[in-house]
Design a protein around this motif. Structure first.
Motif, PDB file in Angstrom:
ATOM      1  N   PRO A  13       0.793  -1.230   0.000  1.00  0.00           N
ATOM      2  CA  PRO A  13       0.000   0.000   0.000  1.00  0.00           C
ATOM      3  C   PRO A  13       0.825   1.280   0.000  1.00  0.00           C
ATOM      4  N   ARG A  14       2.110   1.171   0.319  1.00  0.00           N
ATOM      5  CA  ARG A  14       2.962   2.384   0.218  1.00  0.00           C
ATOM      6  C   ARG A  14       4.386   1.972  -0.092  1.00  0.00           C
ATOM      7  N   TYR A  15       4.986   2.714  -1.042  1.00  0.00           N
ATOM      8  CA  TYR A  15       6.395   2.497  -1.384  1.00  0.00           C
ATOM      9  C   TYR A  15       7.034   3.867  -1.601  1.00  0.00           C
ATOM     10  N   MET A  16       8.053   4.161  -0.782  1.00  0.00           N
ATOM     11  CA  MET A  16       8.793   5.416  -0.882  1.00  0.00           C
ATOM     12  C   MET A  16      10.227   5.125  -1.318  1.00  0.00           C
ATOM     13  N   ALA A  17      10.784   6.019  -2.126  1.00  0.00           N
ATOM     14  CA  ALA A  17      12.182   5.888  -2.538  1.00  0.00           C
ATOM     15  C   ALA A  17      12.803   7.270  -2.673  1.00  0.00           C
ATOM     16  N   THR A  43       5.575  -0.189   2.941  1.00  0.00           N
ATOM     17  CA  THR A  43       4.624  -0.925   3.765  1.00  0.00           C
ATOM     18  C   THR A  43       4.148  -2.128   2.962  1.00  0.00           C
ATOM     19  N   PHE A  44       4.268  -3.315   3.542  1.00  0.00           N
ATOM     20  CA  PHE A  44       3.872  -4.539   2.845  1.00  0.00           C
ATOM     21  C   PHE A  44       2.772  -5.251   3.627  1.00  0.00           C
ATOM     22  N   ASP A  45       2.036  -6.104   2.921  1.00  0.00           N
ATOM     23  CA  ASP A  45       0.975  -6.897   3.537  1.00  0.00           C
ATOM     24  C   ASP A  45       1.590  -7.940   4.471  1.00  0.00           C
ATOM     25  N   GLY A  46       1.232  -7.865   5.771  1.00  0.00           N
ATOM     26  CA  GLY A  46       1.854  -8.730   6.769  1.00  0.00           C
ATOM     27  C   GLY A  46       1.692 -10.214   6.515  1.00  0.00           C
ATOM     28  N   PRO A  47       0.462 -10.718   6.262  1.00  0.00           N
ATOM     29  CA  PRO A  47       0.318 -12.159   6.015  1.00  0.00           C
ATOM     30  C   PRO A  47       1.121 -12.657   4.824  1.00  0.00           C
ATOM     31  N   THR A  48       1.239 -11.839   3.769  1.00  0.00           N
ATOM     32  CA  THR A  48       2.022 -12.250   2.604  1.00  0.00           C
ATOM     33  C   THR A  48       3.494 -12.406   2.973  1.00  0.00           C
ATOM     34  N   ILE A  49       4.010 -11.475   3.757  1.00  0.00           N
ATOM     35  CA  ILE A  49       5.414 -11.561   4.177  1.00  0.00           C
ATOM     36  C   ILE A  49       5.631 -12.805   5.033  1.00  0.00           C
ATOM     37  N   ARG A  97       9.266  -7.785  11.521  1.00  0.00           N
ATOM     38  CA  ARG A  97       8.486  -6.559  11.731  1.00  0.00           C
ATOM     39  C   ARG A  97       7.341  -6.453  10.728  1.00  0.00           C
ATOM     40  N   PHE A  98       7.623  -6.705   9.456  1.00  0.00           N
ATOM     41  CA  PHE A  98       6.577  -6.555   8.441  1.00  0.00           C
ATOM     42  C   PHE A  98       5.411  -7.513   8.680  1.00  0.00           C
ATOM     43  N   GLU A  99       5.680  -8.719   9.152  1.00  0.00           N
ATOM     44  CA  GLU A  99       4.594  -9.692   9.319  1.00  0.00           C
ATOM     45  C   GLU A  99       3.620  -9.262  10.407  1.00  0.00           C
ATOM     46  N   LYS A 100       4.011  -8.280  11.246  1.00  0.00           N
ATOM     47  CA  LYS A 100       3.120  -7.771  12.283  1.00  0.00           C
ATOM     48  C   LYS A 100       2.278  -6.590  11.796  1.00  0.00           C
ATOM     49  N   ARG A 101       2.333  -6.271  10.506  1.00  0.00           N
ATOM     50  CA  ARG A 101       1.496  -5.237   9.865  1.00  0.00           C
ATOM     51  C   ARG A 101       1.872  -3.828  10.351  1.00  0.00           C
ATOM     52  N   LEU A 102       2.874  -3.257   9.717  1.00  0.00           N
ATOM     53  CA  LEU A 102       3.326  -1.915  10.056  1.00  0.00           C
ATOM     54  C   LEU A 102       2.407  -0.867   9.436  1.00  0.00           C
ATOM     55  N   PRO A 103       2.255   0.279  10.084  1.00  0.00           N
ATOM     56  CA  PRO A 103       1.373   1.329   9.547  1.00  0.00           C
ATOM     57  C   PRO A 103       2.016   2.044   8.364  1.00  0.00           C
ATOM     58  N   PRO A 104       1.212   2.544   7.422  1.00  0.00           N
ATOM     59  CA  PRO A 104       1.768   3.201   6.228  1.00  0.00           C
ATOM     60  C   PRO A 104       2.346   4.587   6.508  1.00  0.00           C
ATOM     61  N   GLN A 105       2.117   5.145   7.698  1.00  0.00           N
ATOM     62  CA  GLN A 105       2.711   6.451   8.026  1.00  0.00           C
ATOM     63  C   GLN A 105       4.168   6.321   8.451  1.00  0.00           C
TER      64      GLN A 105
END
Length: 806
Positions: A223-227, A346-352, A368-376
């Motif tokens: 849902p969010r990708y920053m570079a 931000t990645f989908d936790g279950p997929t990770i 960390r990602f598998e615990k569903r991090l917020p997009p902010q």
């Protein structure tokens, strides 16, 4: 999660001893699994022996070409120290260990020594000797402006204490140092220093779009990708303080660029990844689902094959990162890197999580990602990491950010009623107290006389969505030990469900009969049907397979209770338990068309070897079909149901010595001796016999009226023994049933106690001996009444073709 306390102190200092802080966090936040020291041992004043020194002079050793005799001021005037480092020179500021110092990993403290005849009063230290790095060739050189004699711990992170914490899946915010700082602030009230999230100045040439392009093809998984792009990057070793913090937190220091991304992740909880932009094909970042069989060689030099259920960060040609888990070796940062593309997403936790399990690859990032991090969170981490790259790697930030983001929901606003807080917790917490607790956790609170309106911080939005969640947080911060220990008021009488009551009654009866309760896995191997010799078309071969079994030995849900008991018996038998009996009450699982299971409850029992009471002039008997039938009938009688045996055919029982047990026309149970081939398949030596009782059918057959008390002690019971001759194909159970029916209500029990076949009764005929128990609980029967009851039984048996034997 490893939490270095010196790092924590940068943001909050509760002023508590380590053990007290660990106990407080254990009670209020998360289990503390350990308290460990890293670096120089910090006890018994050991740190006082480590000082900043100034090298006053360096002279050759008179008897060793590679040694130098140094005069060093460590705060108490010039002292002689012999040093073997090739880079030692006069005028340097260096770390010094004085006599009495205990170095990391050493068993004995340093002492005054003579090296090739020259006295040495301490050591000039390298990075390795301080536990700060891997450079053991030369001594560590410090900044020139440091005063000689200053405690080394005030200059370098040579000692730290680390808490090892178990973080639950609903608290990804606690996978960061600052998250724990906020937690300590909320619990202790110690001031919390703000996190510097200020944006660094962008002094690079051009715009970010001039350097790279971004395309997200799977926004549901990302849902969010920053570079951002940083140029003129100088890759090299990290400063000692950065290496020490990263390694104290459990990660390996690699280079300044990689260490900065790891440091930022440890500080904020947001993983980052740095690409060598010159090695990114087409200078494109494409976020997409991987293709089945697509290869990627990760940073651990292992080639892995991806599937279309996984997310990949790709360049124009190939995957560059297994999203959220580990990067590819093709685009990693090296000493030759000059331009870095920095990722925060931000990645989908279950997929990770599913990808991590499927690849057998777990990392600090995936945890960390598998615990569903917020997009902010990516924006915060990006600002901190870019600022550090500018400061520590000489980088120049290119203006602009590539940012592909789905709409971000506003923080939820939840009403917290004061009366509800008191009613649920039993604690007297003032409105001001609950507001302070929630503000300490980062919530915005609009106070009111009856309720607060609470806006949850984005770090906790996934965890705090209801009023009861806020109540839980207030109680946790205030202290669970304050919850009053009072028994709840009983609004009504509880009652066990009939199924539960039956199971408990049968378990007690089974234990009384000498069986031990067993609990076996409901997840079993897929080949149990073969071991039980089931036919190819047996419907019990259809099983429900587990999507992610731990092993193939636990791959399907069981269709029979017997394999678990047979394995348990074999386990006991292999440990010199030649005789025994087990029972289990559990469920089997038959697959349905909708992918779910039909669950059915059973009692299964298994006896092997010899079974029965043992004592003076009493010996257990080898188990057989009669043992099994007797156990099944005794158990069913606990439910008020009488079972009659009938012929049966089951492949795992002996071809002849088995029975199905009926109540009327309904089959309620099965019993028999185990087939020798089935026993061999489970490595169990016979004899062995088993029972299986259908609990739902037994409950349906059980009488529903309350069982009345009957006095069977005050008045005597009379017995009459009858011997009848019948055809050998007449089931004994038919005669028992006929006798019970004809003798009601005085004939309370009929027992077969002997069987004879031979010349005296004729070919094809058998003699069965029946014992009648005749009693009226209300009075003593006369001989005439007893004779009439026995005569009624004889008449009923004769009507069925039996002949009374005289």
């Amino acid at each position: 999660m490893r939490l270095p306390l010196r790092w924590l102190a940068d943001y909050v200092d509760p002023g508590l001893p380590v053990d007290d802080l660990a106990e407080l966090l254990h009670l209020h936040s998360a289990p503390v699994e350990g308290v460990v020291g890293v670096g120089v041992p910090d006890d018994n004043g050991n740190l006082d022996a480590f000082r900043v020194g100034r090298v006053l002079s360096v002279d050759p050793h008179p008897d060793a070409e590679r040694l130098r005799v140094c005069s060093v001021d460590a705060g108490a005037g010039a002292q002689q120290i012999v040093c073997g480092a090739p880079n030692v020179a006069a005028g340097q500021t260096v770390p010094v260990a004085l006599p009495g110092a205990l170095l990391p990993g050493a068993e004995k403290p340093l002492r005054v020594a003579r090296l090739r005849g020259v006295e040495s009063n301490g050591m000039i230290l390298s990075e390795t000797e301080l536990g700060l790095g891997e450079d053991a060739v030369g001594i560590m050189v410090l900044a020139e402006d440091l005063p000689p004699g200053a405690p080394l711990v005030t200059v370098l992170p040579i000692a730290d204490t680390v808490l090892e914490l178990e973080v639950t899946s609903n608290r990804p915010d606690l996978m960061s140092v600052y998250g724990w700082a906020r937690e300590v602030h909320a619990i202790t009230g110690a001031p919390l220093a703000p996190l510097d999230e200020s944006e660094p100045e962008a002094l690079g040439v051009g715009e970010v779009a001039d350097y790279a392009a971004l395309r997200v093809e799977a926004p549901d998984l990302c849902p969010r990708y920053m570079a951002r792009i940083l140029t003129d990057v100088q890759v090299g070793p990290s400063p000692a303080w950065l290496r020490a913090r990263v390694e104290a937190a459990g990660m390996r220091a690699i280079s300044n660029v990689v260490d900065i991304t790891n440091y930022t992740m440890l500080l904020t909880g947001q993983p980052l990844h740095a690409f060598d932009l010159d090695r990114v094909a087409g200078r494109q970042i494409v976020v997409r689902r991987a293709r089945d069989g697509e290869p990627v060689t990760t940073l651990d030099d292992q080639e892995r094959r991806l599937t279309d259920r996984m997310l990949a960060i790709c360049d124009a040609e190939r995957p560059a990162v297994v999203a959220g888990i580990m990067g590819a070796a093709d685009v990693e940062v090296s000493e030759a890197t000059g331009t870095v593309l920095l990722e925060a997403a931000t990645f989908d936790g279950p997929t990770i999580y599913e990808t991590s399990v499927a690849l057998g690859l777990r990392s600090e990032s995936s945890a960390r990602f598998e615990k569903r991090l917020p997009p902010q969170l990516p924006a915060r981490a990006m600002a901190i990491a870019c600022r550090m790259l500018i400061q520590l790697a000489g980088a120049r930030l290119v203006p602009g950010t590539l940012d592909a983001a789905e709409p971000i929901a506003e923080a939820p606003r939840i009403a917290l009623r004061h009366a509800r807080l008191v009613a649920l917790s039993g604690m007297e917490v003032s409105p001001a107290g609950s507001a302070a607790a929630l503000r300490g956790l980062g919530c915005h609170v609009d106070e009111g006389p009856d309720r607060h309106i609470v806006a949850v911080p984005f770090e906790r939005a996934a965890d705090l969505g209801r009023e009861v969640d806020l109540i839980e947080e207030v109680v946790r911060v205030e202290g669970l030990e304050r919850v009053p220990a009072e028994l709840p008021r009983l609004v009504g009488r509880g009652r066990r469900r009939p199924e539960r009551a039956l199971a408990e009654r049968l378990a007690r009866r089974a234990a009384d009969l000498g069986l031990s309760e067993s609990i076996t896995y409901a997840m079993v191997a897929g080949g149990d049907a073969d071991l039980l010799r089931m036919a190819a078309d047996d419907p019990r071969r259809a099983t429900l397979r587990i999507a992610n079994p731990l092993t193939e030995e636990m791959a399907v849900m069981r269709r029979s209770m017997l394999p678990g008991l047979l394995r348990a018996a074999a386990h006991n038998q292999a440990r010199q338990r030649a005789d025994g009996g087990l029972f289990e009450i559990g469920r089997t699982y038959a697959p349905r068309d909708d992918g779910l299971a039909d669950e059915r409850a059973w009692l299964a029992g298994l006896v092997w070897g010899a079974f029965g009471p043992s004592g003076w002039r009493t010996e257990p008997r080898p188990v057989d079909v009669h043992t099994a039938v007797g156990l099944a009938q005794a158990l069913a009688s606990a439910a008020g149901v009488q079972l009659a045996p009938a012929p049966n055919e089951a492949p795992y029982f002996h071809p002849v010595r088995q029975a199905r047990l009926l109540a009327g026309d309904d089959v309620l149970a099965w019993a028999g001796e185990m087939h020798p081939l089935a026993l061999r398949n489970f490595d169990l030596e016979g004899p062995a016999a088993a029972i299986v009782i259908d609990l739902a059918a037994l409950l349906a057959a059980a009488p529903t009226e309350a069982r009345a008390y009957e006095d069977l002690v005050t008045v005597p019971t009379s017995t009459r023994d009858l011997a009848v001759v019948v055809d050998e194909d007449v089931p004994a159970a038919d005669l028992v049933g006929a006798a019970q029916e004809a003798g009601r209500p005085l004939v309370r029990a009929v027992q077969v106690f002997d069987r004879y076949a031979g010349r005296q009764v004729g070919e094809g005929r058998v003699s069965l001996a029946l014992r009648l128990s005749i009693v009226d609980p209300c009075r003593t029967l006369t001989d005439e009444e007893i004779d009439r009851a026995a005569a009624a039984v004889v008449a009923a048996l004769e009507a069925r073709g039996a002949r009374l034997r005289t």
